[in-house]
Enzyme design. Sequence first.
Site, PDB file in Angstrom:
ATOM      1  N   ILE A 174       0.830  -1.217   0.000  1.00 23.58           N
ATOM      2  CA  ILE A 174       0.000   0.000   0.000  1.00 23.58           C
ATOM      3  C   ILE A 174       0.864   1.267   0.000  1.00 23.58           C
ATOM      4  CG2 ILE A 174      -1.776   1.299   1.275  1.00 23.58           C
ATOM      5  CD1 ILE A 174      -2.868  -1.431   2.244  1.00 23.58           C
ATOM      6  N   GLY A 175       1.970   1.245   0.743  1.00 22.24           N
ATOM      7  CA  GLY A 175       2.884   2.402   0.754  1.00 22.24           C
ATOM      8  C   GLY A 175       3.447   2.643  -0.642  1.00 22.24           C
ATOM      9  N   ASN A 217      16.150   4.817  10.324  1.00 20.68           N
ATOM     10  CA  ASN A 217      15.094   3.965   9.755  1.00 20.68           C
ATOM     11  C   ASN A 217      15.608   3.257   8.493  1.00 20.68           C
ATOM     12  OD1 ASN A 217      12.723   2.713   9.114  1.00 20.68           O
ATOM     13  ND2 ASN A 217      11.466   4.571   9.118  1.00 20.68           N
ATOM     14  N   TYR A 245      13.395   3.032  -0.100  1.00 22.14           N
ATOM     15  CA  TYR A 245      13.433   4.231  -0.946  1.00 22.14           C
ATOM     16  C   TYR A 245      14.552   4.135  -1.989  1.00 22.14           C
ATOM     17  CZ  TYR A 245      10.290   6.295   2.558  1.00 22.14           C
ATOM     18  OH  TYR A 245       9.241   6.561   3.394  1.00 22.14           O
TER      19      TYR A 245
END
Lengths: 162, 162
Positions: B95-96, B123, B130
Amino acid sequence: MTTIRPAMSSDIALMYSLVRALAEYEREPHSVKITEEQLLRDGFGPNPYYECLIAEEDGQAAGFALYFPIYSTWQGPSLHLEDLFVLPKFRGKGIGKALLNHVAAAASRRGCARLQWDVLDWNQPAIDFYNSIGAIMLPDWRRMRMTGDAIKALAAATEVSA
Amino acid sequence: MTTIRPAMSSDIALMYSLVRALAEYEREPHSVKITEEQLLRDGFGPNPYYECLIAEEDGQAAGFALYFPIYSTWQGPSLHLEDLFVLPKFRGKGIGKALLNHVAAAASRRGCARLQWDVLDWNQPAIDFYNSIGAIMLPDWRRMRMTGDAIKALAAATEVSA
């Protein structure tokens, strides 16, 4: 005497030269892809992307500050200072501070909860100065950036998932 | 099935609850000063500060992405992703990524040169993710922030210097 005034569309050539001077100072002159025409369209159209202040010292252009509104979902409307630059020969006269005063005044008038900007982690004199005027550094956060083809590739997935 | 759709003004209560859920996840629930009324005014008035996407999983609200335009004096109009959050019970379903796809599509439609967001430096799973989708970290930059009384104090100096 230092004067700070809002940039006008007739300042575009000056603004472009200051943007280039800042990029050269940061040793990244090749990174400036923008044109005077685009700066004009983006800053002085019906929905401007940015606002700009020009500093003059005895009538001579000495520096600039460029900022725009951003948003915090914790605190509401805020201001981001994208560029702050004083030409080397005009330094040591408090012109950078005078520009910051006026950016803070713009933030204050609009009731902004936060005023923020970015600094290079090795630029200790700048960090010390910013701390001295009441700014704090957020040590844990890092900027992620995506450009050009990576944006297009990520966007292309919506054609499948949408 | 995951659906991504633009938030509407009728989503304000949901958006507020997601903003709060994100702040609780970051262990900063006390930092949320915003109200539903302000979120509504700032996002759905004549000059909105932000845009928001809602993710739904089989009709249930699962997450959100909130972004706004910014400006690069080197490259022009860009997009900043302020919040990206998926409720814990809906994780692991992509979903992200689907939200990011749609944010990239918004950046692409507008011809944005850059899409950027911030990440906490500890993180690593987020940073790895990313990087895997084509974003890079800018390791040298740090955020400076000024709030409330410090902004007012700095602004007050313009009364003398202006």
